[in-house]
Motif scaffolding. Structure first.
Motif, PDB file in Angstrom:
ATOM      1  N   LEU A  37     -17.381   2.193   5.253  1.00 60.11           N
ATOM      2  CA  LEU A  37     -18.437   1.949   4.258  1.00 60.11           C
ATOM      3  C   LEU A  37     -18.607   3.129   3.311  1.00 60.11           C
ATOM      4  CD1 LEU A  37     -21.103  -0.072   6.214  1.00 60.11           C
ATOM      5  CD2 LEU A  37     -19.838  -0.757   4.167  1.00 60.11           C
ATOM      6  N   LEU A  38     -18.301   4.324   3.808  1.00 61.07           N
ATOM      7  CA  LEU A  38     -18.375   5.501   2.951  1.00 61.07           C
ATOM      8  C   LEU A  38     -17.272   5.451   1.888  1.00 61.07           C
ATOM      9  CD1 LEU A  38     -20.037   7.981   2.540  1.00 61.07           C
ATOM     10  CD2 LEU A  38     -18.742   9.125   4.329  1.00 61.07           C
ATOM     11  N   LEU A  39     -16.162   4.839   2.228  1.00 59.37           N
ATOM     12  CA  LEU A  39     -15.083   4.690   1.246  1.00 59.37           C
ATOM     13  C   LEU A  39     -15.477   3.656   0.189  1.00 59.37           C
ATOM     14  CD1 LEU A  39     -12.280   5.770   0.544  1.00 59.37           C
ATOM     15  CD2 LEU A  39     -11.295   3.921   1.906  1.00 59.37           C
ATOM     16  N   ILE A  40     -16.319   2.711   0.553  1.00 62.29           N
ATOM     17  CA  ILE A  40     -16.846   1.759  -0.432  1.00 62.29           C
ATOM     18  C   ILE A  40     -17.886   2.468  -1.311  1.00 62.29           C
ATOM     19  CG2 ILE A  40     -18.261  -0.341  -0.718  1.00 62.29           C
ATOM     20  CD1 ILE A  40     -16.835  -1.473   1.775  1.00 62.29           C
ATOM     21  N   ALA A  41     -18.771   3.246  -0.652  1.00 60.74           N
ATOM     22  CA  ALA A  41     -19.868   3.904  -1.380  1.00 60.74           C
ATOM     23  C   ALA A  41     -19.363   5.005  -2.308  1.00 60.74           C
ATOM     24  CB  ALA A  41     -20.874   4.474  -0.382  1.00 60.74           C
ATOM     25  N   GLU A  88     -10.176   3.255  -6.836  1.00 59.12           N
ATOM     26  CA  GLU A  88     -10.194   4.675  -7.218  1.00 59.12           C
ATOM     27  C   GLU A  88     -10.779   5.547  -6.100  1.00 59.12           C
ATOM     28  OE1 GLU A  88     -11.421   2.124  -8.849  1.00 59.12           O
ATOM     29  OE2 GLU A  88     -13.522   2.474  -9.303  1.00 59.12           O
ATOM     30  N   HIS A  89     -11.639   4.978  -5.250  1.00 59.62           N
ATOM     31  CA  HIS A  89     -12.147   5.774  -4.117  1.00 59.62           C
ATOM     32  C   HIS A  89     -11.018   6.081  -3.134  1.00 59.62           C
ATOM     33  CE1 HIS A  89     -16.598   4.326  -4.635  1.00 59.62           C
ATOM     34  NE2 HIS A  89     -16.124   4.952  -5.696  1.00 59.62           N
ATOM     35  N   VAL A  90     -10.100   5.129  -2.957  1.00 60.62           N
ATOM     36  CA  VAL A  90      -8.956   5.363  -2.067  1.00 60.62           C
ATOM     37  C   VAL A  90      -8.117   6.511  -2.632  1.00 60.62           C
ATOM     38  CG1 VAL A  90      -6.911   4.349  -0.985  1.00 60.62           C
ATOM     39  CG2 VAL A  90      -8.951   2.935  -1.369  1.00 60.62           C
ATOM     40  N   GLY A  91      -7.866   6.462  -3.940  1.00 62.91           N
ATOM     41  CA  GLY A  91      -7.091   7.528  -4.591  1.00 62.91           C
ATOM     42  C   GLY A  91      -7.746   8.894  -4.412  1.00 62.91           C
ATOM     43  N   GLU A  92      -9.073   8.937  -4.584  1.00 66.31           N
ATOM     44  CA  GLU A  92      -9.801  10.217  -4.449  1.00 66.31           C
ATOM     45  C   GLU A  92      -9.703  10.748  -3.019  1.00 66.31           C
ATOM     46  OE1 GLU A  92     -12.989   8.668  -7.741  1.00 66.31           O
ATOM     47  OE2 GLU A  92     -13.815   9.306  -5.803  1.00 66.31           O
ATOM     48  N   LEU A  93      -9.874   9.865  -2.062  1.00 68.97           N
ATOM     49  CA  LEU A  93      -9.789  10.287  -0.654  1.00 68.97           C
ATOM     50  C   LEU A  93      -8.388  10.839  -0.347  1.00 68.97           C
ATOM     51  CD1 LEU A  93     -10.926  10.412   2.270  1.00 68.97           C
ATOM     52  CD2 LEU A  93      -9.958   8.131   2.618  1.00 68.97           C
ATOM     53  N   PRO A 115       0.808  -1.226   0.000  1.00 71.85           N
ATOM     54  CA  PRO A 115       0.000   0.000   0.000  1.00 71.85           C
ATOM     55  C   PRO A 115       0.845   1.281   0.000  1.00 71.85           C
ATOM     56  CG  PRO A 115      -0.161  -1.115   2.126  1.00 71.85           C
ATOM     57  CD  PRO A 115       0.583  -2.033   1.211  1.00 71.85           C
ATOM     58  N   ILE A 116       2.103   1.177   0.460  1.00 73.80           N
ATOM     59  CA  ILE A 116       2.986   2.353   0.432  1.00 73.80           C
ATOM     60  C   ILE A 116       3.395   2.627  -1.016  1.00 73.80           C
ATOM     61  CG2 ILE A 116       5.097   3.396   1.406  1.00 73.80           C
ATOM     62  CD1 ILE A 116       2.967   2.357   3.475  1.00 73.80           C
ATOM     63  N   ARG A 117       3.718   1.554  -1.738  1.00 79.12           N
ATOM     64  CA  ARG A 117       4.105   1.713  -3.152  1.00 79.12           C
ATOM     65  C   ARG A 117       2.946   2.256  -3.973  1.00 79.12           C
ATOM     66  NH1 ARG A 117       7.004  -3.648  -2.832  1.00 79.12           N
ATOM     67  NH2 ARG A 117       9.053  -3.007  -2.072  1.00 79.12           N
ATOM     68  N   ARG A 118       1.748   1.708  -3.741  1.00 81.30           N
ATOM     69  CA  ARG A 118       0.607   2.107  -4.568  1.00 81.30           C
ATOM     70  C   ARG A 118       0.128   3.513  -4.224  1.00 81.30           C
ATOM     71  NH1 ARG A 118      -4.012   0.067  -7.592  1.00 81.30           N
ATOM     72  NH2 ARG A 118      -3.305  -2.102  -7.593  1.00 81.30           N
ATOM     73  N   TYR A 119       0.090   3.834  -2.929  1.00 80.85           N
ATOM     74  CA  TYR A 119      -0.575   5.079  -2.512  1.00 80.85           C
ATOM     75  C   TYR A 119       0.314   6.062  -1.753  1.00 80.85           C
ATOM     76  CZ  TYR A 119      -5.066   2.862  -3.660  1.00 80.85           C
ATOM     77  OH  TYR A 119      -6.109   2.260  -4.299  1.00 80.85           O
TER      78      TYR A 119
END
Ligand code: CP3
Length: 341
Positions: free
Chosen positions: A287-291, A327-332, A59-63
């Motif tokens: 759950l908001l990160l999923i939604a 992509e929600h993780v990226g947006e957050l 997750p460090i490499r990706r984000y």
């Protein structure tokens, strides 16, 4: 360069907020699922230090998150205390023999079950950029005890709460034994390179007030005191999930350096109810990160704004869900990184 996360844990109110996500290494990541399939299961991954270090870093490499949390599990402590441990696909963990069926004295410590974990920490630390923080962790004694007693996860921790009422002396011995091993285990992680540690108390919310004092606050205070005595510069994050209005007492009486908040806590309440200057971590609903969508942005900003007056580490209120869209993780993360006090 210590980095945003350590600076915040040491009490700096940094204009940009550090961010990491509980359970950030896990099944929502395709690169995790690929390595897990290759190595044949969760426990095999944990005990393959090279693979576990790689997963910690995924997750460090990706984000580019600010903290890398050791890839392991809170149930490694019961396993080292001599229970057998299995992770059944689709069902979760199983420990045996359960302490409802056998006395604590029948378990025998297996220290070799801790050593590979220290090796993982060493490997990660050697590869981690210096502005990222290596986070160690353990379960808190109460939460670990609920698994040791029942042999599995349970909705309301019935067996363990009943045992604590029926036979507080025997239950105290279980808590004390877990506390001692946890202190040794966290010291081992710190020696191997952990720069901060988190205590996960996932089931602290099921206890009545006096029991919360005895089984949550007291053992966590003992762990914090033991670590502070040897490593006063190593921050300890307490995460008593579900503690609600007991949070201010938990913060005061355990002496944790920082407090993790779950998603049921109103950030505006926490901002005024918790001791001034205490660093907090949290608390977006996973759950908001999923939604996703507009509400994700609104609530993330609400959390950031609420904690503007104190050190704050952005995180979820609990572990990231398996079905979270990447992509929600990226947006957050872009939102959190773009925010300033
Ligand atoms: O945060 C991280 O990325 C670090 C690693 C970590 C794991 N578990 C990896 C894991 C951490 C910090 C934990 C903590 C943990 N483990 C807790 C406390 C926090 C919480 O979530 O409440 C608890 C209660 C456990 C016990 C546990 N481990 C359960 C109940 C399960 C099964 C449920 C599930 O999600 O499958 C696990 C397995 C587990 N631990 C996985 C991971 C990545 C999933 C394993 C897999 O199937 O690949």
């Amino acid at each position: 360069m210590p980095g945003l996360l350590l600076d915040t844990l040491r009490g700096a109110n940094t204009p940009q907020r550090p961010v990491w996500l509980m359970r950030q290494a896990g099944r929502y990541l395709p690169e995790y699922r690929a390595l897990r399939a290759e190595k044949g299961g969760f426990l095999a991954l944990v005990y393959d230090s090279e693979a576990a270090a790689e997963i910690t870093l995924q997750p460090i490499r990706r984000y580019g998150l600010d903290g890398a949390i050791l890839f392991s599990d809170i149930l490694i402590v019961p396993y080292a205390m001599g229970q057998d441990l299995e992770f059944l696909v689709g069902e979760g963990p199983r420990l045996s023999p359960r302490l409802v069926d056998t006395a604590l004295e029948n378990l025998h410590m297996v220290p070799d079950r801790l050593k590979p974990i220290y090796d993982t920490v060493k490997r990660v630390k050697a590869m981690l950029p210096t502005d990222k923080t290596m986070l160690g962790f353990a379960g808190s004694p109460w939460t670990v005890a609920t698994y040791m007693v029942a042999g599995e996860g349970s909705r309301d921790q019935h067996d363990t709460r009943a045992m604590a009422y029926r036979d507080p002396g025997a239950f105290q011995a279980i808590i004390d034994a877990i506390t001692s091993v946890t202190i040794e285990y966290l010291i081992g992680q710190i020696v191997a390179g952990a720069e901060a540690v988190q205590l996960f108390d996932s089931w602290s919310g099921s206890l009545a007030p006096a029991e919360f004092e005895r089984w949550v606050i007291a053992p966590n205070a003992r762990i914090v005191a033991a670590l502070n005595a040897r490593y006063p510069h190593i921050p300890v994050i307490g995460f008593p999930k579900g503690a609600g209005e007991k949070l201010p007492a938990y913060a005061r009486e355990t002496g944790v350096t920082a407090l993790g908040l779950d998603e049921t806590i109103d950030p505006l309440w926490a901002a005024q109810a918790l001791p001034a200057g205490l660093p907090v971590q949290g608390n977006l609903d996973p759950l908001l990160l999923i939604a996703g969508g507009a509400e994700l942005e609104t609530q993330a900003r609400r959390i950031l704004d609420a904690f503007a007056d104190r050190p704050h580490i952005f995180n979820l209120g609990h572990g990231i869900g398996q079905t979270t869209p990447l992509e929600h993780v990226g947006e957050l993360l872009s939102l959190v990184r773009g925010w300033r006090i």
